[in-house]
Design a protein around this motif. Structure first.
Motif, PDB file in Angstrom:
ATOM      1  N   GLN A   1       8.170   2.238  10.978  1.00 33.21           N
ATOM      2  CA  GLN A   1       6.837   2.276  11.570  1.00 33.21           C
ATOM      3  C   GLN A   1       6.501   3.664  12.076  1.00 33.21           C
ATOM      4  OE1 GLN A   1       7.095  -0.990  14.412  1.00 33.21           O
ATOM      5  NE2 GLN A   1       5.680  -2.149  13.147  1.00 33.21           N
ATOM      6  N   ALA A   2       7.492   4.359  12.651  1.00 32.26           N
ATOM      7  CA  ALA A   2       7.257   5.721  13.149  1.00 32.26           C
ATOM      8  C   ALA A   2       6.912   6.658  12.010  1.00 32.26           C
ATOM      9  CB  ALA A   2       8.482   6.215  13.904  1.00 32.26           C
ATOM     10  N   SER A   3       7.631   6.504  10.866  1.00 37.56           N
ATOM     11  CA  SER A   3       7.358   7.379   9.732  1.00 37.56           C
ATOM     12  C   SER A   3       6.005   7.088   9.111  1.00 37.56           C
ATOM     13  CB  SER A   3       8.452   7.225   8.678  1.00 37.56           C
ATOM     14  OG  SER A   3       8.445   5.918   8.142  1.00 37.56           O
ATOM     15  N   GLU A   4       5.485   5.848   9.346  1.00 38.86           N
ATOM     16  CA  GLU A   4       4.213   5.478   8.789  1.00 38.86           C
ATOM     17  C   GLU A   4       3.040   5.815   9.700  1.00 38.86           C
ATOM     18  OE1 GLU A   4       3.059   4.061   5.789  1.00 38.86           O
ATOM     19  OE2 GLU A   4       5.006   4.889   5.267  1.00 38.86           O
ATOM     20  N   ALA A   5       3.328   6.372  10.878  1.00 37.76           N
ATOM     21  CA  ALA A   5       2.247   6.714  11.796  1.00 37.76           C
ATOM     22  C   ALA A   5       1.299   7.694  11.103  1.00 37.76           C
ATOM     23  CB  ALA A   5       2.808   7.335  13.067  1.00 37.76           C
ATOM     24  N   PRO A   6       0.029   7.326  10.935  1.00 39.55           N
ATOM     25  CA  PRO A   6      -0.897   8.179  10.184  1.00 39.55           C
ATOM     26  C   PRO A   6      -1.249   9.449  10.949  1.00 39.55           C
ATOM     27  CG  PRO A   6      -2.063   6.338  11.194  1.00 39.55           C
ATOM     28  CD  PRO A   6      -0.599   6.102  11.449  1.00 39.55           C
ATOM     29  N   ALA A   7      -1.535  10.491  10.182  1.00 34.56           N
ATOM     30  CA  ALA A   7      -1.993  11.741  10.789  1.00 34.56           C
ATOM     31  C   ALA A   7      -3.400  11.543  11.337  1.00 34.56           C
ATOM     32  CB  ALA A   7      -1.971  12.855   9.746  1.00 34.56           C
ATOM     33  N   LYS A   8      -3.687  12.191  12.465  1.00 33.51           N
ATOM     34  CA  LYS A   8      -4.986  12.042  13.108  1.00 33.51           C
ATOM     35  C   LYS A   8      -5.560  13.415  13.421  1.00 33.51           C
ATOM     36  CE  LYS A   8      -3.856   7.649  15.404  1.00 33.51           C
ATOM     37  NZ  LYS A   8      -3.826   6.926  16.695  1.00 33.51           N
TER      38      LYS A   8
ATOM     39  N   MET B   1       0.831  -1.205   0.000  1.00 30.25           N
ATOM     40  CA  MET B   1       0.000   0.000   0.000  1.00 30.25           C
ATOM     41  C   MET B   1       0.869   1.260   0.000  1.00 30.25           C
ATOM     42  SD  MET B   1      -3.041   0.962   2.630  1.00 30.25           S
ATOM     43  CE  MET B   1      -4.028   2.443   2.393  1.00 30.25           C
ATOM     44  N   TYR B   2       1.965   1.215   0.780  1.00 30.13           N
ATOM     45  CA  TYR B   2       2.897   2.327   0.816  1.00 30.13           C
ATOM     46  C   TYR B   2       4.291   1.820   0.507  1.00 30.13           C
ATOM     47  CZ  TYR B   2      -0.818   4.878   3.223  1.00 30.13           C
ATOM     48  OH  TYR B   2      -1.998   5.469   3.551  1.00 30.13           O
ATOM     49  N   TYR B   3       5.090   2.656  -0.123  1.00 32.80           N
ATOM     50  CA  TYR B   3       6.448   2.274  -0.474  1.00 32.80           C
ATOM     51  C   TYR B   3       7.273   1.980   0.778  1.00 32.80           C
ATOM     52  CZ  TYR B   3      11.151   2.570  -2.414  1.00 32.80           C
ATOM     53  OH  TYR B   3      12.436   2.305  -2.764  1.00 32.80           O
ATOM     54  N   GLN B   4       7.048   2.764   1.853  1.00 35.35           N
ATOM     55  CA  GLN B   4       7.782   2.544   3.099  1.00 35.35           C
ATOM     56  C   GLN B   4       7.448   1.182   3.702  1.00 35.35           C
ATOM     57  OE1 GLN B   4       6.096   5.194   2.297  1.00 35.35           O
ATOM     58  NE2 GLN B   4       7.116   7.101   2.852  1.00 35.35           N
ATOM     59  N   GLN B   5       6.192   0.766   3.579  1.00 37.39           N
ATOM     60  CA  GLN B   5       5.816  -0.549   4.090  1.00 37.39           C
ATOM     61  C   GLN B   5       6.495  -1.657   3.292  1.00 37.39           C
ATOM     62  OE1 GLN B   5       1.567  -0.803   4.146  1.00 37.39           O
ATOM     63  NE2 GLN B   5       1.359   0.370   6.039  1.00 37.39           N
ATOM     64  N   LEU B   6       6.631  -1.446   1.996  1.00 35.91           N
ATOM     65  CA  LEU B   6       7.326  -2.422   1.160  1.00 35.91           C
ATOM     66  C   LEU B   6       8.761  -2.600   1.649  1.00 35.91           C
ATOM     67  CD1 LEU B   6       7.589  -4.212  -1.365  1.00 35.91           C
ATOM     68  CD2 LEU B   6       8.142  -2.153  -2.653  1.00 35.91           C
ATOM     69  N   LEU B   7       9.450  -1.492   1.937  1.00 40.28           N
ATOM     70  CA  LEU B   7      10.818  -1.578   2.439  1.00 40.28           C
ATOM     71  C   LEU B   7      10.862  -2.269   3.800  1.00 40.28           C
ATOM     72  CD1 LEU B   7      12.193   1.967   1.520  1.00 40.28           C
ATOM     73  CD2 LEU B   7      12.610  -0.188   0.346  1.00 40.28           C
ATOM     74  N   PHE B   8       9.928  -1.912   4.673  1.00 39.47           N
ATOM     75  CA  PHE B   8       9.910  -2.493   6.020  1.00 39.47           C
ATOM     76  C   PHE B   8       9.757  -4.013   5.966  1.00 39.47           C
ATOM     77  CE2 PHE B   8       7.259  -3.943   9.628  1.00 39.47           C
ATOM     78  CZ  PHE B   8       8.213  -3.801  10.629  1.00 39.47           C
ATOM     79  N   TRP B   9       8.782  -4.501   5.189  1.00 41.97           N
ATOM     80  CA  TRP B   9       8.554  -5.946   5.136  1.00 41.97           C
ATOM     81  C   TRP B   9       9.677  -6.658   4.387  1.00 41.97           C
ATOM     82  CZ3 TRP B   9       5.791  -7.728   8.694  1.00 41.97           C
ATOM     83  CH2 TRP B   9       4.691  -7.027   9.180  1.00 41.97           C
ATOM     84  N   ALA B  10      10.365  -5.946   3.498  1.00 41.33           N
ATOM     85  CA  ALA B  10      11.545  -6.542   2.860  1.00 41.33           C
ATOM     86  C   ALA B  10      12.639  -6.781   3.900  1.00 41.33           C
ATOM     87  CB  ALA B  10      12.053  -5.630   1.747  1.00 41.33           C
ATOM     88  N   PHE B  11      12.832  -5.839   4.804  1.00 48.39           N
ATOM     89  CA  PHE B  11      13.793  -6.018   5.886  1.00 48.39           C
ATOM     90  C   PHE B  11      13.391  -7.188   6.780  1.00 48.39           C
ATOM     91  CE2 PHE B  11      15.131  -1.489   5.240  1.00 48.39           C
ATOM     92  CZ  PHE B  11      16.477  -1.754   5.008  1.00 48.39           C
ATOM     93  N   VAL B  12      12.091  -7.291   7.084  1.00 49.29           N
ATOM     94  CA  VAL B  12      11.622  -8.401   7.913  1.00 49.29           C
ATOM     95  C   VAL B  12      11.909  -9.736   7.222  1.00 49.29           C
ATOM     96  CG1 VAL B  12       9.578  -9.503   8.898  1.00 49.29           C
ATOM     97  CG2 VAL B  12       9.863  -7.029   9.085  1.00 49.29           C
ATOM     98  N   LEU B  13      11.663  -9.794   5.913  1.00 52.93           N
ATOM     99  CA  LEU B  13      11.904 -11.021   5.160  1.00 52.93           C
ATOM    100  C   LEU B  13      13.368 -11.427   5.234  1.00 52.93           C
ATOM    101  CD1 LEU B  13      10.828 -13.175   3.196  1.00 52.93           C
ATOM    102  CD2 LEU B  13      11.391 -11.621   1.328  1.00 52.93           C
TER     103      LEU B  13
END
Length: 214
Positions: free
Chosen positions: A62-69, A1-13
């Motif tokens: 994860q911090a950078s992905e914290a959604p605005a509220k 959904m987001y490019y940052q999430q793609l990078l994060f889960w790549a690191f997890v993998l």
């Protein structure tokens, strides 16, 4: 959904399955293969270093992905009477049209705002309309007339004006499109700019803009 999430889960993998011959472990094993004890120690140190690196990068991602509220209390300035105008793009003439507009905002439920508009047509007649704006429980989404819009940006400008940028997918002129609403709200100013980007285009174009003053 987001490019940052793609990078994060790549690191997890990589952290879970390892990097194989491209890993730091492999390089150290080749370097210290002649001495078992340094090899074992170096391998453990490498694994610890990699684990710490993944944790740090994951936390930052994860911090950078914290959604605005936004909270309903921050939107309550809308719940009053406003005078201003609506400027919209006439799809027939492809020209902007401006109508004198009055807005009466009210809070219908703890999480819902009702925006009642009265438009004055060029011939002097009046037309009424209404928008329903529902704030999600977690404050990250505003459903505007049935279209969920995520809060992609929230900023307080120097003059204490709240600026919200909302984005989502919906229909405009019976065509699928990306929708972006930019809201400016203070005690004496309220404006909503709606822009759309159709699937066949690459840029946003103005659909309409409300501008109100008190």
């Amino acid at each position: 959904m987001y490019y940052q999430q793609l990078l994060f889960w790549a690191f997890v993998l990589v952290a879970v399955v390892g990097g194989g011959r491209y890993s730091l472990d492999y390089w150290l094993m080749q370097k210290f293969s002649a001495s078992p004890m340094p090899l074992r120690t170096a391998t453990v140190k490498a694994q610890v270093a990699i684990a710490l690196f993944v944790l740090v990068v994951g936390s930052v991602a994860q911090a950078s992905e914290a959604p605005a509220k936004v909270a309903m209390q921050e939107l309550r300035a809308i719940t009053q009477e406003w005078n201003g105008s609506l400027t919209y793009l006439d799809y027939t003439t492809k020209k902007p049209v401006t109508l004198v507009t009055t807005l009466h905002g009210m809070q219908a439920t703890p999480q819902e705002l009702l925006l009642n508009f009265v438009y004055r047509e060029p011939n002097g007649s009046q037309v009424k309309g209404a928008d329903k704006v529902l704030l999600s429980v977690d404050g990250t989404c505003l459903t505007w007339d049935g279209v969920p819009l995520q809060i992609s940006s929230k900023t307080y400008l120097p003059n204490e004006t709240l600026q919200l940028v909302l984005e989502g997918r919906g229909l405009d002129d019976k065509k699928n499109c990306s929708i972006k609403r930019t809201m400016l709200l203070s005690a004496h100013q309220f404006s909503i700019l709606k822009e759309v980007k159709y699937n066949s285009t690459t840029v946003f174009v103005m659909r309409n803009k409300y501008e109100f003053q008190r």
